[in-house]
Motif scaffolding. Sequence first.
Motif, PDB file in Angstrom:
ATOM      1  N   ILE A   1       0.948  -1.218  -0.218  1.00 22.43           N
ATOM      2  CA  ILE A   1       0.148   0.088  -0.019  1.00 22.43           C
ATOM      3  C   ILE A   1       0.604   0.590   0.015  1.00 22.43           C
ATOM      4  O   ILE A   1       2.062   1.264   0.757  1.00 22.43           O
ATOM      5  N   ILE A   2       0.663   2.446  -0.969  1.00 26.28           N
ATOM      6  CA  ILE A   2       1.346   3.545  -1.429  1.00 26.28           C
ATOM      7  C   ILE A   2       1.234   4.384   0.614  1.00 26.28           C
ATOM      8  O   ILE A   2      -0.173   4.998   0.628  1.00 26.28           O
ATOM      9  N   ASP A   3       2.438   4.818   1.159  1.00 23.55           N
ATOM     10  CA  ASP A   3       2.238   5.253   2.332  1.00 23.55           C
ATOM     11  C   ASP A   3       2.112   6.180   2.347  1.00 23.55           C
ATOM     12  O   ASP A   3       1.324   7.122   2.968  1.00 23.55           O
ATOM     13  N   ARG A   4       3.114   6.832   1.376  1.00 25.55           N
ATOM     14  CA  ARG A   4       3.506   8.494   1.308  1.00 25.55           C
ATOM     15  C   ARG A   4       4.388   8.420   0.045  1.00 25.55           C
ATOM     16  O   ARG A   4       5.159   7.489  -0.128  1.00 25.55           O
TER      17      ARG A   4
ATOM     18  N   ILE B   1       9.848   9.771  -5.009  1.00 27.92           N
ATOM     19  CA  ILE B   1       9.401   8.389  -4.220  1.00 27.92           C
ATOM     20  C   ILE B   1       8.260   8.212  -3.578  1.00 27.92           C
ATOM     21  O   ILE B   1       8.147   9.101  -2.517  1.00 27.92           O
ATOM     22  N   ALA B   2       8.076   6.820  -3.951  1.00 24.34           N
ATOM     23  CA  ALA B   2       6.926   6.136  -2.676  1.00 24.34           C
ATOM     24  C   ALA B   2       7.348   5.465  -2.244  1.00 24.34           C
ATOM     25  O   ALA B   2       8.107   4.453  -2.116  1.00 24.34           O
ATOM     26  N   VAL B   3       6.711   5.678  -1.144  1.00 24.36           N
ATOM     27  CA  VAL B   3       7.255   5.099   0.313  1.00 24.36           C
ATOM     28  C   VAL B   3       5.814   4.033   0.707  1.00 24.36           C
ATOM     29  O   VAL B   3       4.547   4.395   0.491  1.00 24.36           O
ATOM     30  N   VAL B   4       6.481   2.084   0.098  1.00 25.04           N
ATOM     31  CA  VAL B   4       4.880   1.113   0.248  1.00 25.04           C
ATOM     32  C   VAL B   4       5.247   0.032   1.559  1.00 25.04           C
ATOM     33  O   VAL B   4       6.691  -0.046   1.784  1.00 25.04           O
ATOM     34  N   GLU B   5       4.103   0.529   1.883  1.00 27.00           N
ATOM     35  CA  GLU B   5       4.340  -0.586   3.390  1.00 27.00           C
ATOM     36  C   GLU B   5       3.705  -1.691   2.548  1.00 27.00           C
ATOM     37  O   GLU B   5       3.086  -2.298   2.000  1.00 27.00           O
TER      38      GLU B   5
ATOM     39  N   GLU C   1      -1.545   8.194  -2.513  1.00 27.39           N
ATOM     40  CA  GLU C   1      -1.266   7.127  -1.224  1.00 27.39           C
ATOM     41  C   GLU C   1      -2.889   6.292  -0.485  1.00 27.39           C
ATOM     42  O   GLU C   1      -3.654   6.985  -1.256  1.00 27.39           O
ATOM     43  N   GLY C   2      -2.804   5.384  -0.488  1.00 28.45           N
ATOM     44  CA  GLY C   2      -4.130   4.260   0.036  1.00 28.45           C
ATOM     45  C   GLY C   2      -3.870   3.316  -0.771  1.00 28.45           C
ATOM     46  O   GLY C   2      -4.647   2.565  -0.812  1.00 28.45           O
ATOM     47  N   ASP C   3      -3.372   3.728  -1.745  1.00 23.09           N
ATOM     48  CA  ASP C   3      -3.226   3.147  -3.409  1.00 23.09           C
ATOM     49  C   ASP C   3      -2.776   1.592  -3.126  1.00 23.09           C
ATOM     50  O   ASP C   3      -1.500   1.445  -2.748  1.00 23.09           O
ATOM     51  N   VAL C   4      -3.685   0.504  -3.438  1.00 23.06           N
ATOM     52  CA  VAL C   4      -2.909  -1.349  -3.040  1.00 23.06           C
ATOM     53  C   VAL C   4      -2.256  -1.227  -4.575  1.00 23.06           C
ATOM     54  O   VAL C   4      -2.860  -1.174  -5.452  1.00 23.06           O
ATOM     55  N   VAL C   5      -1.350  -1.958  -4.337  1.00 24.17           N
ATOM     56  CA  VAL C   5      -0.322  -2.050  -5.849  1.00 24.17           C
ATOM     57  C   VAL C   5       0.261  -2.992  -5.745  1.00 24.17           C
ATOM     58  O   VAL C   5       0.813  -3.263  -4.392  1.00 24.17           O
TER      59      VAL C   5
ATOM     60  N   TYR D   1       1.151  -2.394 -10.979  1.00 23.19           N
ATOM     61  CA  TYR D   1      -0.309  -2.128 -11.488  1.00 23.19           C
ATOM     62  C   TYR D   1      -1.246  -1.754  -9.930  1.00 23.19           C
ATOM     63  O   TYR D   1      -0.580  -1.837  -8.355  1.00 23.19           O
ATOM     64  N   ILE D   2      -2.505  -0.980  -9.927  1.00 19.98           N
ATOM     65  CA  ILE D   2      -3.070  -0.637  -8.726  1.00 19.98           C
ATOM     66  C   ILE D   2      -4.223  -1.543  -9.028  1.00 19.98           C
ATOM     67  O   ILE D   2      -4.954  -1.824  -9.679  1.00 19.98           O
ATOM     68  N   ASP D   3      -4.554  -1.608  -7.962  1.00 21.85           N
ATOM     69  CA  ASP D   3      -5.582  -2.935  -7.858  1.00 21.85           C
ATOM     70  C   ASP D   3      -6.856  -2.149  -6.745  1.00 21.85           C
ATOM     71  O   ASP D   3      -6.796  -1.696  -6.431  1.00 21.85           O
ATOM     72  N   GLN D   4      -7.296  -1.602  -8.064  1.00 22.16           N
ATOM     73  CA  GLN D   4      -9.245  -0.866  -7.812  1.00 22.16           C
ATOM     74  C   GLN D   4      -9.829  -1.235  -6.884  1.00 22.16           C
ATOM     75  O   GLN D   4     -10.238  -1.115  -5.612  1.00 22.16           O
TER      76      GLN D   4
END
Length: 70
Positions: A4-7, A12-16, A36-40, A48-51
Amino acid sequence: MKGIIDRFEENIAVVELENREKIDISRQLLPLEACEGDVVYEENGVFYIDQEETKKNKEDINKLMDNLWE
């Protein structure tokens, strides 16, 4: 890989990740509409984004927030 994109921090994207580890990914590797908040998830070097899962997560968070204020 799924996370998940944290910020965003500049380019740079910080992904958890699912194991709660955080990694940095170049923003250029993500779809332009990523936020932010997108599941990737990544498959063969393409992100890809998991819509559907993003929508479900946002609905779950909204329900939790509504319950807090009741």
